[in-house]
Scaffold this motif. Sequence first.
Motif, short mmCIF file in Angstrom:
data_model
loop_
_atom_site.label_atom_id
_atom_site.label_comp_id
_atom_site.label_asym_id
_atom_site.label_seq_id
_atom_site.Cartn_x
_atom_site.Cartn_y
_atom_site.Cartn_z
N VAL A 4 0.84 -1.20 0.00
CA VAL A 4 0.00 0.00 0.00
C VAL A 4 0.88 1.25 0.00
O VAL A 4 1.98 1.26 0.57
CB VAL A 4 -0.96 -0.02 1.22
N LEU A 5 0.44 2.28 -0.71
CA LEU A 5 1.18 3.54 -0.76
C LEU A 5 0.24 4.65 -0.35
O LEU A 5 -0.55 5.13 -1.16
CB LEU A 5 1.68 3.80 -2.19
N PHE A 6 0.30 5.02 0.92
CA PHE A 6 -0.64 6.05 1.39
C PHE A 6 -0.27 7.42 0.83
O PHE A 6 0.89 7.81 0.83
CB PHE A 6 -0.65 6.11 2.92
N LYS A 7 -1.29 8.11 0.37
CA LYS A 7 -1.10 9.48 -0.12
C LYS A 7 -1.23 10.47 1.03
O LYS A 7 -0.68 11.55 1.03
CB LYS A 7 -2.18 9.84 -1.15
N PHE A 8 -2.03 10.09 2.01
CA PHE A 8 -2.29 10.98 3.16
C PHE A 8 -1.84 10.33 4.47
O PHE A 8 -1.10 10.91 5.22
CB PHE A 8 -3.77 11.34 3.22
N GLY A 9 -2.35 9.15 4.73
CA GLY A 9 -1.92 8.36 5.90
C GLY A 9 -2.54 8.78 7.20
O GLY A 9 -2.78 9.88 7.51
N LYS A 25 3.86 4.70 4.36
CA LYS A 25 3.32 3.58 5.12
C LYS A 25 2.72 4.04 6.45
O LYS A 25 2.31 3.21 7.25
CB LYS A 25 4.43 2.57 5.43
N ASN A 26 2.71 5.35 6.67
CA ASN A 26 2.41 5.81 8.03
C ASN A 26 1.04 6.45 8.16
O ASN A 26 0.60 7.19 7.29
CB ASN A 26 3.51 6.74 8.50
N VAL A 27 0.40 6.15 9.27
CA VAL A 27 -0.98 6.58 9.49
C VAL A 27 -1.06 7.25 10.85
O VAL A 27 -0.56 6.73 11.84
CB VAL A 27 -1.93 5.36 9.47
N GLN A 28 -1.71 8.39 10.89
CA GLN A 28 -1.91 9.08 12.17
C GLN A 28 -3.16 9.94 12.05
O GLN A 28 -3.62 10.20 10.93
CB GLN A 28 -0.68 9.96 12.48
N THR A 66 -2.94 20.17 13.22
CA THR A 66 -3.24 18.94 12.50
C THR A 66 -2.24 18.85 11.35
O THR A 66 -1.80 19.86 10.80
CB THR A 66 -4.68 18.91 11.95
N ILE A 67 -1.88 17.61 11.04
CA ILE A 67 -0.96 17.37 9.91
C ILE A 67 -1.46 16.16 9.12
O ILE A 67 -2.32 15.41 9.58
CB ILE A 67 0.50 17.08 10.37
N ILE A 68 -0.90 15.99 7.93
CA ILE A 68 -1.15 14.80 7.12
C ILE A 68 0.18 14.06 7.04
O ILE A 68 1.15 14.59 6.51
CB ILE A 68 -1.70 15.21 5.73
N ARG A 69 0.22 12.87 7.64
CA ARG A 69 1.50 12.20 7.87
C ARG A 69 2.33 11.97 6.61
O ARG A 69 3.55 12.17 6.61
CB ARG A 69 1.29 10.86 8.59
N ALA A 70 1.69 11.50 5.54
CA ALA A 70 2.48 11.19 4.34
C ALA A 70 3.24 12.42 3.88
O ALA A 70 4.40 12.35 3.47
CB ALA A 70 1.58 10.66 3.24
N GLN A 71 2.58 13.57 3.98
CA GLN A 71 3.23 14.81 3.54
C GLN A 71 4.26 15.30 4.55
O GLN A 71 5.34 15.76 4.20
CB GLN A 71 2.16 15.89 3.29
N PHE A 72 3.90 15.19 5.81
CA PHE A 72 4.79 15.69 6.86
C PHE A 72 6.09 14.88 6.91
O PHE A 72 7.19 15.45 7.00
CB PHE A 72 4.08 15.65 8.21
#
Lengths: 98, 435
Positions: free
Chosen positions: A93-98, B43-46, B104-110
């Motif tokens: 998986v490749l998250f764009k936002f996560g 790969k990161n989620v928050q 607030t942040i968006i992890r993939a971008q941060f």
Amino acid sequence: MSCDTPVRVEDKLYYNRYLVDVGYPHVKVRPHTTPSPQLLALLKVCPARCYELNDNGQVEIAVDGCIECGTCRVIAEPTGDIQWSHPRGGYGVLFKFG
Amino acid sequence: MIEERFDAIVVGAGMAGNAAALTMAKRGMKVLQLERGEYPGSKNVQGAILYADMMEELVPGFREEAPLERHLIEQRFWMMDDRSHVGMHYRSEDFNEERPNRYTIIRAQFDKWLSSKVREAGAIVLCETTVTELAQDDNKRIIGVRTDRRDGQIHADVVVLAEGVNGLLGTRAGLRARPTPDNVALAVKEMHFLPRETIEARFNLQGDEGVVIEAAGTISRGMTGMGFIYANKECISLGIGCLVADFQRTGQTPYGLLEQFKRHPSVAPLIAGSEVKEYAAHLIPEGGYKSIPQLYGEGWVVVGDAAQLNNAIHREGSNLALTSGRIAAEAIGLLKSRGASMSATNLSIYKKMLDESFVIKDLKKYKDMPPLMHTHSQNFFLTYPQLISKAMQNFVRVDGTPKVEKERASLKSFVKARSWSGLVGDAWRFARAWR
Ligand SMILES: Cc1cc2nc3c(=O)[nH]c(=O)nc-3n(C[C@H](O)[C@H](O)[C@H](O)COP(=O)(O)OP(=O)(O)OC[C@H]3O[C@@H](n4cnc5c(N)ncnc54)[C@H](O)[C@@H]3O)c2cc1C
Ligand code: SF4
């Protein structure tokens, strides 16, 4: 509110980006005749619904939609029911936002 | 095979790994960082709330350049039953300050941005590289890693394990146990896109002001769990998480819970008409102080989620990851500057420094909360929310019933559901664990 409103997980996975590593599944189910309670739990707990029951009542996995949370590992690796690894670098998986 | 030898190898480019790699690279150490994702963050989620103080210690001017969403001026706690919520909102103009405290942040971008700082500081960052194994010598000392990219090993004086909650490498090498169903929660979340003005109108915000909602109650169907709704600039991140053991026990599906949460009459209007662009899931360490594993050994340290450093009560994780990564790196830097080896004895200084920080102090304070919540989940997440909602309705509904009778009825419903000893016991247990 009812608990059994059907949810189409496939529709949710459709939003996501994946790079599928064809031929290299990163999660494998140990061959079995009757599934253990742990394996059966995965049918419901996997957020991507990767686990399905086949016609013979055995649990199978299709990893293409896996979002790599690790929940199945926590439940079913200790019993040896599954083998769990990360996908190879760059795949999955490749998250764009996560 | 990379023939060079590194001062340190960092596994993972999440919050903890980036903090560690940045801190060591800034000290002039030769650092290799390996990340399995296509880019750091993929790969990161928050949720995600970023706590500014811990970020400031790493990149003092981050506010000018980091991809931040909204600074938080309001926090809402909702206790929900199926048709209502009882809320406590805290909003303050004080949070519209020059250097706001939470964003607030968006992890993939941060993560991508933070990684650019790591590279600028001089570390080598290799993405699309999964570390498959830790390399050990005959004395079980960690001497480097093996990856799926090249054959052979890459060597370093010390390996910083910032591999996140699953912590596969550490488990495989026997450094710590695999997470258990009762010390991790599974969270699922979606990103709902809406025009900026719509978000600002629905949440009563101006400009870059932001708000977060944390919700508990019947939405988790008696499981230990929480829902969250965080306002970003042009999207709302919304999700729910519950203990894995509870999912296993109840057979509830995570996406089923998420759908119900979205359809709740208090939630649905906030996301009406949105376009969903992502569905993600991730584990969260919930075991608290008692589940912290061995933090260092011969040639290695572990930081962030991999070490279960997560404060579930305050929903803090990224800041504990940033701080543990930084402190581990400082400890390693200190040893290096003294020419000391990366032995377990020497690396124990990392734990000493961490014990002195808010990371361990906070986790220690709440050491009894996770077991309490986990064993009494029915009461705390189902019974009480229902009772409180009923009591509130009883209080506000004007129907000719004398107030004394109303109060008596509310009290009676509490006693009936939990008994006097149950109520007193719950209050006592809660107060003790919170202390
Ligand atoms: C839904 C949700 C909401 C949250 N909300 C908040 C919040 O609002 N505020 C807050 O402070 N915290 C929050 N957290 C917690 C926070 O996200 C974590 O505590 C934090 O991300 C931990 O950082 P980490 O660097 O330890 O791990 P991660 O960010 O998970 O990073 C681990 C990295 O290691 C990489 N990796 C792992 N194994 C390997 C390998 N073998 N080889 C190469 N690379 C590897 C991964 O790809 C990943 O990039 C939330 C968590 C979730 C799931
Ligand atoms: S890692 Fe998560 S998404 Fe992937 S198969 Fe296991 S439970 Fe399902």
